[in-house]
Design a protein around this motif. Sequence first.
Motif, PDB file in Angstrom:
ATOM      1  N   GLN A   4      -6.609  -5.942  10.520  1.00  0.00           N
ATOM      2  CA  GLN A   4      -5.218  -6.298  10.239  1.00  0.00           C
ATOM      3  C   GLN A   4      -5.048  -6.798   8.807  1.00  0.00           C
ATOM      4  O   GLN A   4      -4.150  -6.355   8.077  1.00  0.00           O
ATOM      5  N   VAL A   5      -5.926  -7.709   8.407  1.00  0.00           N
ATOM      6  CA  VAL A   5      -5.836  -8.298   7.060  1.00  0.00           C
ATOM      7  C   VAL A   5      -6.108  -7.252   6.000  1.00  0.00           C
ATOM      8  O   VAL A   5      -5.390  -7.153   4.990  1.00  0.00           O
ATOM      9  N   THR A   6      -7.156  -6.441   6.213  1.00  0.00           N
ATOM     10  CA  THR A   6      -7.517  -5.406   5.234  1.00  0.00           C
ATOM     11  C   THR A   6      -6.401  -4.377   5.088  1.00  0.00           C
ATOM     12  O   THR A   6      -6.034  -3.995   3.963  1.00  0.00           O
ATOM     13  N   SER A   7      -5.840  -3.932   6.197  1.00  0.00           N
ATOM     14  CA  SER A   7      -4.773  -2.935   6.162  1.00  0.00           C
ATOM     15  C   SER A   7      -3.544  -3.473   5.435  1.00  0.00           C
ATOM     16  O   SER A   7      -2.933  -2.769   4.613  1.00  0.00           O
ATOM     17  N   PHE A   8      -3.206  -4.720   5.720  1.00  0.00           N
ATOM     18  CA  PHE A   8      -2.001  -5.295   5.101  1.00  0.00           C
ATOM     19  C   PHE A   8      -2.182  -5.478   3.594  1.00  0.00           C
ATOM     20  O   PHE A   8      -1.249  -5.236   2.814  1.00  0.00           O
ATOM     21  N   LYS A   9      -3.390  -5.875   3.181  1.00  0.00           N
ATOM     22  CA  LYS A   9      -3.637  -6.077   1.753  1.00  0.00           C
ATOM     23  C   LYS A   9      -3.677  -4.758   0.989  1.00  0.00           C
ATOM     24  O   LYS A   9      -3.234  -4.677  -0.162  1.00  0.00           O
ATOM     25  N   LEU A  10      -4.219  -3.707   1.630  1.00  0.00           N
ATOM     26  CA  LEU A  10      -4.372  -2.425   0.941  1.00  0.00           C
ATOM     27  C   LEU A  10      -3.120  -1.556   1.004  1.00  0.00           C
ATOM     28  O   LEU A  10      -2.804  -0.845   0.041  1.00  0.00           O
TER      29      LEU A  10
END
Length: 358
Positions: A305-311
């Motif tokens: 979730q965090v990685t997808s939102f940041k990228l």
Amino acid sequence: MLYHLLYPLSEKFFVLNVVRYLTFRTAMASLTAMFISFLLGPVLIRKLTQMQIGQSIRDDGPQSHLEKAGTPTMGGSLIIIAILIPTLLWADLKNSFVWAMTLVIGGYGLIGFIDDYLKVAKKNSKGLSANMKIVGQVVIGTAVAAIIYTAPGYSSLMPVPFFKQVHLDLGIIYIPFIVLVIVATSNTVNLTDGLDGLAIGPTMTSALTFTLLAYLAGHFKLANYLQITYVAGAGDLSIICGAIVGAGLGFLWFNTYPAQVFMGDVGSLSLGGALGAAACVTKNEILLILIGGIFVLEGLSVIIQVTSFKLTGKRVFAMAPIHHHYELKGWAEPKIIVRFWIISIILSLMALTSLKLR
């Protein structure tokens, strides 16, 4: 203490001969832990309520959770007490692995206690900063790893499940690896603790699995027969793992939906650390991924979730950890909890097949 008191007397009093058996002491530790939980649970809940030590709820979470605000938290202190007392009573206190487990449970419990206290004192859901938590966990984890690694006969070889005689030799790197396993497991259990009884169910399933694995790893003949790594002294961890199961059952009586008390970080961090340490002592670090699959799923959902939102600026899940995703999809809380429990049981059974499928 009871073990050290009664064991010498077993030669004079035949009835005390049962104390020699690890299976008896494991059963007694589990029953003692459960009794302590049932006995002290109502007292603790009443005391926490009087002191107004209630849970703060995130305003950005599921709206159904807002009604849980004020429910007594820090109930994990009951679990720790119910684990440590039976451990001191029934385990061999000359065993370094016992003290390693005691250190991780007590140390991580202290970190969780400070975090929970700050949440209650400041009336918010932030608590101790993430960096402070990690630093504390790494320091304690390093001490625990050093105790485990330097134990007589302990090897740096890590077996690969489902394969005969396949081992990875990590050498001195094994110490930071043990720290990583303990810290990661502690935090994933902490992430799982978001619904009533959700975390304690898979914790008990995992602990019960490690009760068996610890017994087998510490039994020379059985370990050789099953072609698993023999670890001298690992058997006594079955007493601690059995105590976790008993304490968990007692706590679940009060934590089941709708919860009368939450375990808080004092419980989730210590329980996760204990499972991670048990996996390292019994040489089941890789198998822990399967045994604790629910915890892995919860942790991965947050990372994704965090990685997808940041990228990309987009979210994969409606909310993370993943149990909140299903809540927002309309699943009833009890349905999520029980289904996660079922998955945990299935994964543990699959993990146990590694004992013969090689």
